[in-house]
Design a protein around this motif. Structure first.
Motif, PDB file in Angstrom:
ATOM      1  N   ALA A  21       0.834  -1.205   0.000  1.00  8.45           N
ATOM      2  CA  ALA A  21       0.000   0.000   0.000  1.00  8.45           C
ATOM      3  C   ALA A  21       0.865   1.249   0.000  1.00  8.45           C
ATOM      4  CB  ALA A  21      -0.917   0.005   1.224  1.00  8.45           C
ATOM      5  N   PRO A  22       0.853   2.029  -1.081  1.00  7.79           N
ATOM      6  CA  PRO A  22       1.546   3.317  -1.083  1.00  7.79           C
ATOM      7  C   PRO A  22       0.782   4.336  -0.243  1.00  7.79           C
ATOM      8  CG  PRO A  22       1.195   2.489  -3.317  1.00  7.79           C
ATOM      9  CD  PRO A  22       0.326   1.698  -2.396  1.00  7.79           C
ATOM     10  N   GLY A  23       1.436   5.418   0.103  1.00  7.04           N
ATOM     11  CA  GLY A  23       0.783   6.517   0.768  1.00  7.04           C
ATOM     12  C   GLY A  23       0.887   7.769  -0.082  1.00  7.04           C
ATOM     13  N   PRO A  24      -0.154   8.604  -0.039  1.00  8.28           N
ATOM     14  CA  PRO A  24      -1.353   8.496   0.782  1.00  8.28           C
ATOM     15  C   PRO A  24      -2.262   7.342   0.337  1.00  8.28           C
ATOM     16  CG  PRO A  24      -1.561  10.331  -0.730  1.00  8.28           C
ATOM     17  CD  PRO A  24      -0.156   9.845  -0.856  1.00  8.28           C
ATOM     18  N   PRO A  57      -3.774   1.939 -20.192  1.00  4.52           N
ATOM     19  CA  PRO A  57      -4.840   2.114 -21.183  1.00  4.52           C
ATOM     20  C   PRO A  57      -6.251   2.181 -20.613  1.00  4.52           C
ATOM     21  CG  PRO A  57      -4.067  -0.154 -21.198  1.00  4.52           C
ATOM     22  CD  PRO A  57      -3.148   0.607 -20.274  1.00  4.52           C
ATOM     23  N   TRP A  58      -6.413   1.824 -19.343  1.00  4.06           N
ATOM     24  CA  TRP A  58      -7.764   1.788 -18.766  1.00  4.06           C
ATOM     25  C   TRP A  58      -8.055   2.958 -17.829  1.00  4.06           C
ATOM     26  CZ3 TRP A  58      -4.806  -2.824 -18.805  1.00  4.06           C
ATOM     27  CH2 TRP A  58      -5.232  -3.768 -19.759  1.00  4.06           C
ATOM     28  N   LEU A  59      -7.067   3.422 -17.105  1.00  2.00           N
ATOM     29  CA  LEU A  59      -7.295   4.481 -16.127  1.00  2.00           C
ATOM     30  C   LEU A  59      -7.354   5.838 -16.809  1.00  2.00           C
ATOM     31  CD1 LEU A  59      -4.906   3.283 -13.274  1.00  2.00           C
ATOM     32  CD2 LEU A  59      -7.380   2.933 -13.458  1.00  2.00           C
ATOM     33  N   LEU A  60      -8.428   6.571 -16.539  1.00  2.00           N
ATOM     34  CA  LEU A  60      -8.636   7.881 -17.158  1.00  2.00           C
ATOM     35  C   LEU A  60      -8.760   8.923 -16.052  1.00  2.00           C
ATOM     36  CD1 LEU A  60      -9.070   9.251 -19.924  1.00  2.00           C
ATOM     37  CD2 LEU A  60     -11.533   8.988 -19.545  1.00  2.00           C
ATOM     38  N   PRO A  61      -7.636   9.550 -15.650  1.00  2.28           N
ATOM     39  CA  PRO A  61      -7.659  10.499 -14.533  1.00  2.28           C
ATOM     40  C   PRO A  61      -7.994  11.913 -14.974  1.00  2.28           C
ATOM     41  CG  PRO A  61      -5.407  10.142 -15.223  1.00  2.28           C
ATOM     42  CD  PRO A  61      -6.258   9.273 -16.110  1.00  2.28           C
ATOM     43  N   VAL A  62      -8.738  12.606 -14.122  1.00  2.00           N
ATOM     44  CA  VAL A  62      -8.999  14.032 -14.304  1.00  2.00           C
ATOM     45  C   VAL A  62      -8.810  14.698 -12.950  1.00  2.00           C
ATOM     46  CG1 VAL A  62     -10.620  13.694 -16.211  1.00  2.00           C
ATOM     47  CG2 VAL A  62     -11.483  13.786 -13.859  1.00  2.00           C
ATOM     48  N   PRO A  63      -8.500  16.000 -12.920  1.00  2.00           N
ATOM     49  CA  PRO A  63      -8.325  16.681 -11.634  1.00  2.00           C
ATOM     50  C   PRO A  63      -9.603  16.648 -10.802  1.00  2.00           C
ATOM     51  CG  PRO A  63      -7.424  17.991 -13.429  1.00  2.00           C
ATOM     52  CD  PRO A  63      -8.199  16.886 -14.065  1.00  2.00           C
ATOM     53  N   GLY A  64      -9.435  16.529  -9.494  1.00  2.00           N
ATOM     54  CA  GLY A  64     -10.572  16.523  -8.577  1.00  2.00           C
ATOM     55  C   GLY A  64     -10.121  16.848  -7.171  1.00  2.00           C
ATOM     56  N   GLU A  65     -11.075  17.011  -6.272  1.00  2.00           N
ATOM     57  CA  GLU A  65     -10.741  17.333  -4.886  1.00  2.00           C
ATOM     58  C   GLU A  65     -10.164  16.144  -4.148  1.00  2.00           C
ATOM     59  OE1 GLU A  65     -14.053  19.010  -2.874  1.00  2.00           O
ATOM     60  OE2 GLU A  65     -14.227  20.733  -4.210  1.00  2.00           O
ATOM     61  N   ALA A  93      -6.497  14.216  -6.839  1.00  2.00           N
ATOM     62  CA  ALA A  93      -6.269  15.484  -6.144  1.00  2.00           C
ATOM     63  C   ALA A  93      -4.907  16.054  -6.526  1.00  2.00           C
ATOM     64  CB  ALA A  93      -6.338  15.267  -4.638  1.00  2.00           C
ATOM     65  N   PRO A  94      -4.779  17.379  -6.556  1.00  2.00           N
ATOM     66  CA  PRO A  94      -3.496  17.988  -6.917  1.00  2.00           C
ATOM     67  C   PRO A  94      -2.323  17.480  -6.080  1.00  2.00           C
ATOM     68  CG  PRO A  94      -5.216  19.643  -6.892  1.00  2.00           C
ATOM     69  CD  PRO A  94      -5.842  18.393  -6.353  1.00  2.00           C
ATOM     70  N   ALA A  95      -2.553  17.268  -4.788  1.00  2.00           N
ATOM     71  CA  ALA A  95      -1.470  16.825  -3.915  1.00  2.00           C
ATOM     72  C   ALA A  95      -1.007  15.406  -4.233  1.00  2.00           C
ATOM     73  CB  ALA A  95      -1.916  16.904  -2.450  1.00  2.00           C
ATOM     74  N   ASP A  96      -1.865  14.616  -4.915  1.00  2.00           N
ATOM     75  CA  ASP A  96      -1.539  13.221  -5.227  1.00  2.00           C
ATOM     76  C   ASP A  96      -1.028  13.034  -6.645  1.00  2.00           C
ATOM     77  OD1 ASP A  96      -2.514  12.575  -2.708  1.00  2.00           O
ATOM     78  OD2 ASP A  96      -4.510  12.040  -3.450  1.00  2.00           O
ATOM     79  N   ARG A  97      -1.067  14.074  -7.459  1.00  2.00           N
ATOM     80  CA  ARG A  97      -0.825  13.886  -8.896  1.00  2.00           C
ATOM     81  C   ARG A  97       0.585  13.410  -9.202  1.00  2.00           C
ATOM     82  NH1 ARG A  97      -4.182  14.083 -13.621  1.00  2.00           N
ATOM     83  NH2 ARG A  97      -2.784  12.899 -14.976  1.00  2.00           N
ATOM     84  N   ALA A  98       1.588  13.962  -8.534  1.00  2.00           N
ATOM     85  CA  ALA A  98       2.963  13.552  -8.820  1.00  2.00           C
ATOM     86  C   ALA A  98       3.174  12.077  -8.499  1.00  2.00           C
ATOM     87  CB  ALA A  98       3.947  14.417  -8.034  1.00  2.00           C
ATOM     88  N   ALA A  99       2.642  11.638  -7.335  1.00  2.00           N
ATOM     89  CA  ALA A  99       2.784  10.233  -6.958  1.00  2.00           C
ATOM     90  C   ALA A  99       1.998   9.332  -7.905  1.00  2.00           C
ATOM     91  CB  ALA A  99       2.311  10.033  -5.518  1.00  2.00           C
ATOM     92  N   TYR A 100       0.800   9.772  -8.274  1.00  2.00           N
ATOM     93  CA  TYR A 100      -0.032   8.999  -9.209  1.00  2.00           C
ATOM     94  C   TYR A 100       0.711   8.808 -10.533  1.00  2.00           C
ATOM     95  CZ  TYR A 100      -4.034   7.780 -12.183  1.00  2.00           C
ATOM     96  OH  TYR A 100      -4.880   7.150 -13.055  1.00  2.00           O
ATOM     97  N   ASP A 101       1.254   9.889 -11.075  1.00  2.00           N
ATOM     98  CA  ASP A 101       1.960   9.805 -12.344  1.00  2.00           C
ATOM     99  C   ASP A 101       3.216   8.948 -12.240  1.00  2.00           C
ATOM    100  OD1 ASP A 101       0.050  11.397 -13.537  1.00  2.00           O
ATOM    101  OD2 ASP A 101       1.232  13.238 -13.404  1.00  2.00           O
ATOM    102  N   ALA A 102       3.860   8.961 -11.074  1.00  2.00           N
ATOM    103  CA  ALA A 102       5.052   8.143 -10.890  1.00  2.00           C
ATOM    104  C   ALA A 102       4.729   6.656 -10.917  1.00  2.00           C
ATOM    105  CB  ALA A 102       5.733   8.499  -9.566  1.00  2.00           C
ATOM    106  N   MET A 103       3.524   6.303 -10.450  1.00  2.00           N
ATOM    107  CA  MET A 103       3.117   4.901 -10.422  1.00  2.00           C
ATOM    108  C   MET A 103       2.592   4.425 -11.762  1.00  2.00           C
ATOM    109  SD  MET A 103       1.063   4.645  -6.803  1.00  2.00           S
ATOM    110  CE  MET A 103       0.851   2.863  -6.927  1.00  2.00           C
TER     111      MET A 103
END
Length: 234
Positions: free
Chosen positions: A142-145, A196-204, A181-191
């Motif tokens: 489990a990564p954090g957050p 091809p399936w995950l479609l992320p958009v900015p959110g709270e 969330a903006p605070a999670d975007r860098a970690a999300y992109d690193a992972m």
């Protein structure tokens, strides 16, 4: 945070919490899906919605009192793991998490890569016994957050059924719609790089907001979806 995980991670499955797994399986069967029990029917706490390829959906039942496991799980495996258990156990039905998978049976390489980029739990080992008595083993971390996707190994032995047919025509998951969330975007992109399936958009808040199916335009009764935003392809 800079860089990305060099171990290839892709969407494995999406988790949906339900209040009663027996009722959920019955309802999804009525909607035209072929459901597979995670363990012996009558005692199982999870069921799987497989497709011929790509991600699947796992439905699970977990009482809200399980949130108290946050502290012992956190002490044993790391705070990220404890927080995730608490989120899975929170009241209500619906999407709870996304799992990313590797081709490996052992997560040590993924753990090393992710630990250099973000907080991450220890590697945890899991097992379950299928209805036919076969023991399935796997690992996860489990990564954090805790809102970020978690990581699972390949199943040992492989679990995808050879022939999957759904009466409603569904052939697979086309897209998993997520907010990040903006605070999670860098970690999300690193992972996740180009999944091809995950479609992320900015959110709270980071999390799954909907899943789009391929192969069917069937209208699915929301009352039988148990909180899952699941729609046929438009």
């Amino acid at each position: 945070m800079q860089g990305e995980c060099l171990v290839m991670l892709r969407c494995s499955h999406i988790l949906c919490k339900v209040d009663d797994i027996q009722t959920a399986v019955s309802d999804y069967t009525e909607l035209g899906f072929t459901m597979t029990w995670g363990s012996r029917p009558g005692k199982a706490h999870n069921a799987l919605l497989w497709f011929g390829s790509g991600p699947f959906v796992e439905f699970f039942e977990l009482p809200s009192r399980a949130a108290a496991l946050r502290w012992p799980v956190g002490l044993c495996f790391g705070a990220a793991a404890g927080r995730r258990i608490a989120d899975w156990a929170r009241p209500g039905e619906g999407w709870r998490d996304v799992a990313l998978e590797t081709d490996d049976l052992d997560l040590r390489a993924a753990h090393t890569e992710l630990k250099a980029l973000m907080p991450v739990s220890r590697v945890m080992k899991g097992r379950r016994t299928r209805p036919d008595g076969q023991v399935v083993r796997y690992q996860f971390l489990a990564p954090g957050p805790a809102e970020l996707p978690f990581v699972v190994s390949s199943y040992d032995p492989p679990q995808r059924p050879l022939d999957i047919v759904h009466a409603n025509g569904a052939t697979g998951i086309a897209k998993v719609h997520m907010t990040v969330a903006p605070a999670d975007r860098a970690a999300y992109d690193a992972m996740i790089a180009g999944d091809p399936w995950l479609l992320p958009v900015p959110g709270e808040r980071t999390g799954v907001v909907g899943v789009e199916l391929a192969g069917t335009t069937a209208s699915l009764d929301p009352a039988k979806l148990h909180g899952a935003q699941l729609v046929g392809a438009s």
